[in-house]
Design an enzyme around this catalytic site. Structure first.
Site, PDB file in Angstrom:
ATOM      1  N   TYR A 181       3.786  15.832  -0.712  1.00 36.27           N
ATOM      2  CA  TYR A 181       2.646  14.945  -0.462  1.00 36.27           C
ATOM      3  C   TYR A 181       1.625  15.656   0.424  1.00 36.27           C
ATOM      4  O   TYR A 181       0.424  15.636   0.144  1.00 36.27           O
ATOM      5  CB  TYR A 181       3.135  13.651   0.190  1.00 36.27           C
ATOM      6  CG  TYR A 181       2.019  12.748   0.648  1.00 36.27           C
ATOM      7  CD1 TYR A 181       1.219  12.070  -0.271  1.00 36.27           C
ATOM      8  CD2 TYR A 181       1.757  12.576   2.008  1.00 36.27           C
ATOM      9  CE1 TYR A 181       0.186  11.249   0.153  1.00 36.27           C
ATOM     10  CE2 TYR A 181       0.726  11.751   2.435  1.00 36.27           C
ATOM     11  CZ  TYR A 181      -0.060  11.094   1.506  1.00 36.27           C
ATOM     12  OH  TYR A 181      -1.087  10.290   1.926  1.00 36.27           O
ATOM     13  N   GLU A 224      -0.834   2.769   1.872  1.00 37.20           N
ATOM     14  CA  GLU A 224      -1.140   2.712   3.298  1.00 37.20           C
ATOM     15  C   GLU A 224      -0.929   1.296   3.838  1.00 37.20           C
ATOM     16  O   GLU A 224      -0.467   1.116   4.969  1.00 37.20           O
ATOM     17  CB  GLU A 224      -2.579   3.169   3.572  1.00 37.20           C
ATOM     18  CG  GLU A 224      -2.829   4.648   3.315  1.00 37.20           C
ATOM     19  CD  GLU A 224      -2.051   5.579   4.233  1.00 37.20           C
ATOM     20  OE1 GLU A 224      -1.509   5.111   5.256  1.00 37.20           O
ATOM     21  OE2 GLU A 224      -1.976   6.779   3.928  1.00 37.20           O
ATOM     22  N   TRP A 260       6.029   6.710   7.029  1.00 39.08           N
ATOM     23  CA  TRP A 260       5.458   7.141   5.765  1.00 39.08           C
ATOM     24  C   TRP A 260       6.545   7.639   4.823  1.00 39.08           C
ATOM     25  O   TRP A 260       6.457   7.486   3.607  1.00 39.08           O
ATOM     26  CB  TRP A 260       4.406   8.226   6.010  1.00 39.08           C
ATOM     27  CG  TRP A 260       3.681   8.624   4.768  1.00 39.08           C
ATOM     28  CD1 TRP A 260       3.663   9.841   4.176  1.00 39.08           C
ATOM     29  CD2 TRP A 260       2.875   7.784   3.922  1.00 39.08           C
ATOM     30  NE1 TRP A 260       2.902   9.822   3.040  1.00 39.08           N
ATOM     31  CE2 TRP A 260       2.402   8.574   2.861  1.00 39.08           C
ATOM     32  CE3 TRP A 260       2.511   6.436   3.978  1.00 39.08           C
ATOM     33  CZ2 TRP A 260       1.593   8.064   1.860  1.00 39.08           C
ATOM     34  CZ3 TRP A 260       1.699   5.934   2.971  1.00 39.08           C
ATOM     35  CH2 TRP A 260       1.251   6.749   1.926  1.00 39.08           C
TER      36      TRP A 260
END
Length: 198
Positions: free
Chosen positions: A21, A43, A51
């Site tokens: 990512y 998000e 995350w």
């Protein structure tokens, strides 16, 4: 011997999803409307969580939310009870409802001949903001432009888009380059500004 790659400190990890990512998505200017919706939705899901947790469930989210096709997601309110029983995703009714609601906003936006890409990038005059941070600890949780965007998004009907979520979204979608200056991606993104990030 393979040359060692210097990444942002948060990406120095054995987690392949997190590393990929960082290397291939985070901070790269995105102009694909469906992908922008996906990044915003992720998000929103990340708020209050790590995350890594979100990335680990990303494929399940794609399956549950029609690969983040917002024209389909906007119709999913009747399926919300079923989504809340899906143990493979983050089962948060407030966040899921916000994502469905945001999909409706984007669909209406397109009916008015405006894309999410145009809407977002207009806030930064279509030019990524280049920050110059030496360490991840220097990076703020939000800033004035994220607060401005957050206020406008709320006015335009978006939900769960507070200034912290918006700042993280700007980082993810490349409106801001918040790679540490020692990170190889920081330099790459600066170099490719001249050729449209291709």
């Amino acid at each position: 011997m393979k040359e060692k790659i210097t990444r942002c400190s948060w990406a120095n990890t054995d987690n392949i999803l997190l590393r990929n990512y960082h290397d291939n998505e985070w901070g790269r200017p995105c102009h694909d409307n469906q992908k922008l919706f996906e990044l915003l939705s992720l998000e929103i899901m990340q708020a209050g969580l790590s995350w890594q947790t979100v990335l680990n469930k990303r494929q399940a989210f794609k399956g549950a939310l029609a690969n983040f096709d917002y024209q389909i997601v906007q119709t999913l309110t009747p399926q919300l009870p079923q989504l809340l029983t899906n143990s493979k995703i983050i089962r948060n009714q407030k966040k899921l409802s916000a994502i469905i609601s945001n999909a409706k906003v984007l669909t209406l936006m397109e009916l008015r001949q405006k894309t999410f890409d145009q809407y977002l990038w207009n806030f930064v005059n279509n030019i990524p903001i280049q920050h110059h941070y030496h360490s991840h600890e220097e990076i703020p949780r939000t800033n004035q432009i994220a607060k401005q965007i957050s206020r406008q998004m709320k006015k335009d009907g978006f939900r769960f888009t507070g200034p912290i979520v918006v700042y993280s979204f700007m980082q993810a979608a490349g409106l801001i380059n918040d790679h540490e200056i020692s990170c190889y991606r920081y330099t790459e993104l600066l170099k490719c500004m001249d050729n449209g990030y291709k």
